[in-house]
Design a protein around this motif. Structure first.
Motif, PDB file in Angstrom:
ATOM      1  N   ALA A  49      73.792  48.578  20.999  1.00  0.00           N
ATOM      2  CA  ALA A  49      73.991  48.340  19.567  1.00  0.00           C
ATOM      3  C   ALA A  49      75.288  47.578  19.327  1.00  0.00           C
ATOM      4  O   ALA A  49      75.336  46.636  18.532  1.00  0.00           O
ATOM      5  CB  ALA A  49      74.000  49.663  18.808  1.00  0.00           C
ATOM      6  N   CYS A  84      69.299  52.909  16.461  1.00  0.00           N
ATOM      7  CA  CYS A  84      69.986  52.433  17.668  1.00  0.00           C
ATOM      8  C   CYS A  84      69.519  53.229  18.880  1.00  0.00           C
ATOM      9  O   CYS A  84      70.318  53.922  19.526  1.00  0.00           O
ATOM     10  CB  CYS A  84      71.491  52.557  17.501  1.00  0.00           C
ATOM     11  SG  CYS A  84      72.145  51.536  16.194  1.00  0.00           S
ATOM     12  N   ILE A  87      66.309  48.703  20.545  1.00  0.00           N
ATOM     13  CA  ILE A  87      67.718  48.315  20.541  1.00  0.00           C
ATOM     14  C   ILE A  87      68.057  47.482  21.780  1.00  0.00           C
ATOM     15  O   ILE A  87      68.858  46.557  21.721  1.00  0.00           O
ATOM     16  CB  ILE A  87      68.656  49.548  20.402  1.00  0.00           C
ATOM     17  CG1 ILE A  87      70.070  49.101  19.990  1.00  0.00           C
ATOM     18  CG2 ILE A  87      68.705  50.375  21.671  1.00  0.00           C
ATOM     19  CD1 ILE A  87      70.166  48.543  18.602  1.00  0.00           C
TER      20      ILE A  87
END
Length: 196
Positions: free
Chosen positions: A16, A91, A96
């Protein structure tokens, strides 16, 4: 370790942070101010990247950076818009990882397109494959333009500090991203003056 390997080994926070850092450096293309992504950085620092805070922050950022129709925008701007549009609401998981990987490639492409040292033929070529193999797998920099080399190094640094320092690495990742954003903002400004 190469950029591709660092992405493959990164945890959810690292992924992330990596994707967010790439997007952060490209904010000047979206006419965003330097603080527009701060809520997302804060969410990661609080460890709430997989909670509703990330999704809320993402919605706010998309609203602030909403631009005109894609009609007439150049490729670099479109790539930055796609990075933001593709950001997952959580996330975690495969989404992600895919986003971080796509942001890495897109950001390298943006820097290649904007580098005044890159000739027009190279700019026009589809270099996604080259960026994946040369720039990202082996981190070889010969023949690459200065802006692309600097972006490659920033991406590696962000992933390394996030892997080595966890949440504490977010501050350094943000510093690296801020430096890159300033560089890109100057390039975008010079480019606009040249076109004006």
């Amino acid at each position: 370790m190469s950029l591709v390997e660092l992405i493959a080994r990164a945890d959810a926070r690292g992924l992330a942070g990596s994707g967010l850092a790439c997007l952060d450096r490209c904010v000047p293309l979206l006419d965003g101010d330097d603080e527009v992504l701060r809520p997302l950085w804060a969410t990661l620092a609080d460890g709430a990247g997989d909670g509703p805070g990330w999704a809320r922050g993402l919605a706010q950022v998309r609203d602030k950076l909403a631009g005109p129709d894609a009609e007439g925008e150049d490729e670099a701007v479109l790539l930055a818009r796609r990075m933001l549009a593709a950001a997952p609401d959580e996330c975690s998981g495969a989404a992600i990882r895919a986003w971080a990987d796509a942001c890495s490639v897109a950001s390298l492409r943006v820097h290649r397109l904007l580098d005044p040292a890159t000739d027009a033929a190279t700019e026009a070529a589809d270099v996604r494959g080259e960026e994946r193999t040369q720039d990202r797998t082996q981190d070889r920099t010969e023949g690459l333009s200065p802006l692309v080399v600097a972006e490659l190094r920033r991406q590696v640094t962000v992933l390394e500090v996030l892997a080595g320092h966890g949440p504490a690495g977010l501050r350094r990742a943000l510093e690296v991203s801020t430096e890159g954003r300033r560089v890109l903002r100057a390039v975008v400004s010079r480019r606009a003056r040249g076109r004006g």
